[in-house]
Design an enzyme around this catalytic site. Structure first.
Site, short mmCIF file in Angstrom:
data_model
loop_
_atom_site.label_atom_id
_atom_site.label_comp_id
_atom_site.label_asym_id
_atom_site.label_seq_id
_atom_site.Cartn_x
_atom_site.Cartn_y
_atom_site.Cartn_z
N HIS A 121 0.82 -1.15 -0.11
CA HIS A 121 0.10 -0.11 0.02
C HIS A 121 0.95 1.23 0.01
CE1 HIS A 121 -2.85 -2.93 2.20
NE2 HIS A 121 -3.53 -2.48 1.24
N GLN A 129 -8.52 -7.57 -10.77
CA GLN A 129 -9.12 -6.74 -10.03
C GLN A 129 -8.81 -5.16 -10.82
OE1 GLN A 129 -9.87 -5.60 -5.82
NE2 GLN A 129 -7.87 -4.24 -6.15
N SER A 138 0.47 -8.94 1.59
CA SER A 138 -0.92 -8.74 1.48
C SER A 138 -1.42 -8.87 3.12
CB SER A 138 -1.49 -10.15 1.01
OG SER A 138 -2.80 -10.48 1.54
N ARG A 170 -3.79 -9.99 4.38
CA ARG A 170 -4.02 -11.27 4.62
C ARG A 170 -2.89 -12.35 5.14
NH1 ARG A 170 -8.50 -10.80 0.68
NH2 ARG A 170 -10.44 -11.16 1.66
P1 AMP Z 1 -6.22 -3.90 -0.51
O1 AMP Z 1 -6.04 -3.11 0.93
O2 AMP Z 1 -5.93 -5.32 -0.27
O3 AMP Z 1 -7.72 -3.84 -1.03
O4 AMP Z 1 -5.30 -3.32 -1.40
C1 AMP Z 1 -5.43 -1.96 -1.63
C2 AMP Z 1 -4.58 -1.85 -2.88
O5 AMP Z 1 -3.35 -2.19 -2.54
C3 AMP Z 1 -4.94 -2.48 -4.25
O6 AMP Z 1 -4.76 -1.86 -5.17
C4 AMP Z 1 -4.09 -3.59 -4.28
O7 AMP Z 1 -3.73 -4.25 -5.43
C5 AMP Z 1 -2.65 -2.95 -3.67
N1 AMP Z 1 -1.83 -3.98 -3.21
C6 AMP Z 1 -2.06 -4.79 -2.25
N2 AMP Z 1 -1.05 -5.52 -1.67
C7 AMP Z 1 -0.01 -5.23 -2.47
C8 AMP Z 1 1.35 -5.36 -2.80
N3 AMP Z 1 1.99 -6.59 -2.23
N4 AMP Z 1 2.00 -4.68 -3.75
C9 AMP Z 1 1.50 -3.63 -4.53
N5 AMP Z 1 0.23 -3.33 -4.33
C10 AMP Z 1 -0.57 -3.86 -3.64
#
Ligand code: AMP
Length: 288
Positions: free
Chosen positions: A37, A153, A185, A187
């Site tokens: 993020h 996505q 992630s 998760r």
């Molecule tokens: P989320 O909070 O998981 O919904 O992710 C928010 C944004 O951060 C989304 O556009 C994801 O694709 C991006 N994102 C999540 N994990 C990563 C990562 N490891 N590297 C780059 N972007 C990420």
């Protein structure tokens, strides 16, 4: 940094910045921020005069059997991270303000939302596109930053903007990984240290697939799929592969044979490690 919970307030702020010709960069997230993020926040900070980040765990993108309740949340921590990385406005709406009782509309990008991730998470992408469309109308950004980590996505959101003439530029940023290769992630908090090490096999497997294509010139994608699937089961007893796909990077259509294909290739997969569902992908150019 200002904390905004009210939709109308943020819309007025955005109107003001647009009227005074300032560019707005927007990073939508579900919070529990990590370096992935942060890479999006940094990119937004470099490109735009005003940076808005949203923290919203969107209930409609989780099925009733998924982890909406367990999904990690720590707003105070996210607040400080956003402030440290130069976010101007952090948008943290209540669920009721995003989905009032009389809410009826859904945004559905056909076909692509039902493939790959969509096969195993029906209606997931409807939840995603609906909330992202709303967030875009609230934040009114010029640029939206998404991670390659969620390849499908990102592609679906791009298609939604193209089809609905939503006048923004989508910027897709590279996946940030642990040293082991495991994609960051929120998760990953479900995994213990041993599981994290084991989960890095997924990135290894993706690279094995890439090697088959680029170094060993295998063009029959069925045999690459078999190889990658066997690689994972050979290396790990606990990882259960759900799918592995070889697709283009426009609509994520599966490529049957690479013989007549030129362009970007995405290798993507989902797998369970215990109860934790992990996704990852790699993207590369293929020019025969
Ligand atoms: P989320 O909070 O998981 O919904 O992710 C928010 C944004 O951060 C989304 O556009 C994801 O694709 C991006 N994102 C999540 N994990 C990563 C990562 N490891 N590297 C780059 N972007 C990420």
């Amino acid at each position: 940094m200002k904390l905004i919970k009210d939709i109308k307030a943020l819309q007025s702020i955005s109107d003001y910045f647009r009227a005074t010709v300032r560019t707005i960069g927007f990073v939508p997230t579900m919070g529990y921020l990590h370096d992935g993020h942060i890479s999006l926040l940094q990119k937004a900070r470099m490109d735009s005069e005003i940076v808005v980040a949203s923290i919203f765990v969107n209930p409609t993108q989780f099925s009733p059997t998924e982890d909406f309740n367990e999904y990690p949340r720590d707003f105070l921590r996210d607040y400080h991270i956003c402030r440290n990385y130069g976010v101007d406005y952090i948008f943290y709406p209540d669920t009721k303000s995003i989905y009032p009782d009389d809410f009826l509309t859904e945004v559905y990008v056909k076909d692509i939302s039902d493939r790959l991730e969509g096969t195993f998470r029906p209606r997931h992408f409807i939840g995603v596109t609906t909330v992202v469309a709303k967030l875009i109308n609230i934040v009114k950004p010029h640029f939206v930053y998404l991670g390659q980590k969620d390849a499908q996505q990102a592609i679906i959101i791009k298609k939604m903007c193209e089809d609905l003439n939503i006048d923004i530029e989508i910027k897709i940023c590279p996946t940030v990984r642990e040293k082991t290769g495991l994609a960051l992630s929120s998760r990953n908090t479900y995994l213990n240290d041993d599981e994290k090490t084991e989960a890095s096999i997924l990135y290894e497997a993706l690279n094995e697939g890439k090697k088959m294509i680029l170094d060993y010139k295998v063009v029959d994608t069925e045999s690459i799929k078999k190889y990658v699937s066997n690689y994972i089961s050979r290396k790990s007893k606990n990882i259960k592969l759900q799918y592995f796909a070889i697709t283009d990077n426009y609509l994520m259509n599966e490529i049957e044979n690479l013989k007549n294909y030129k362009g970007e290739v995405v290798l993507s997969l989902a797998a369970y490690l215990g109860k934790t569902r992990l996704i990852d992908n790699i993207l590369f150019n293929y020019n025969n």
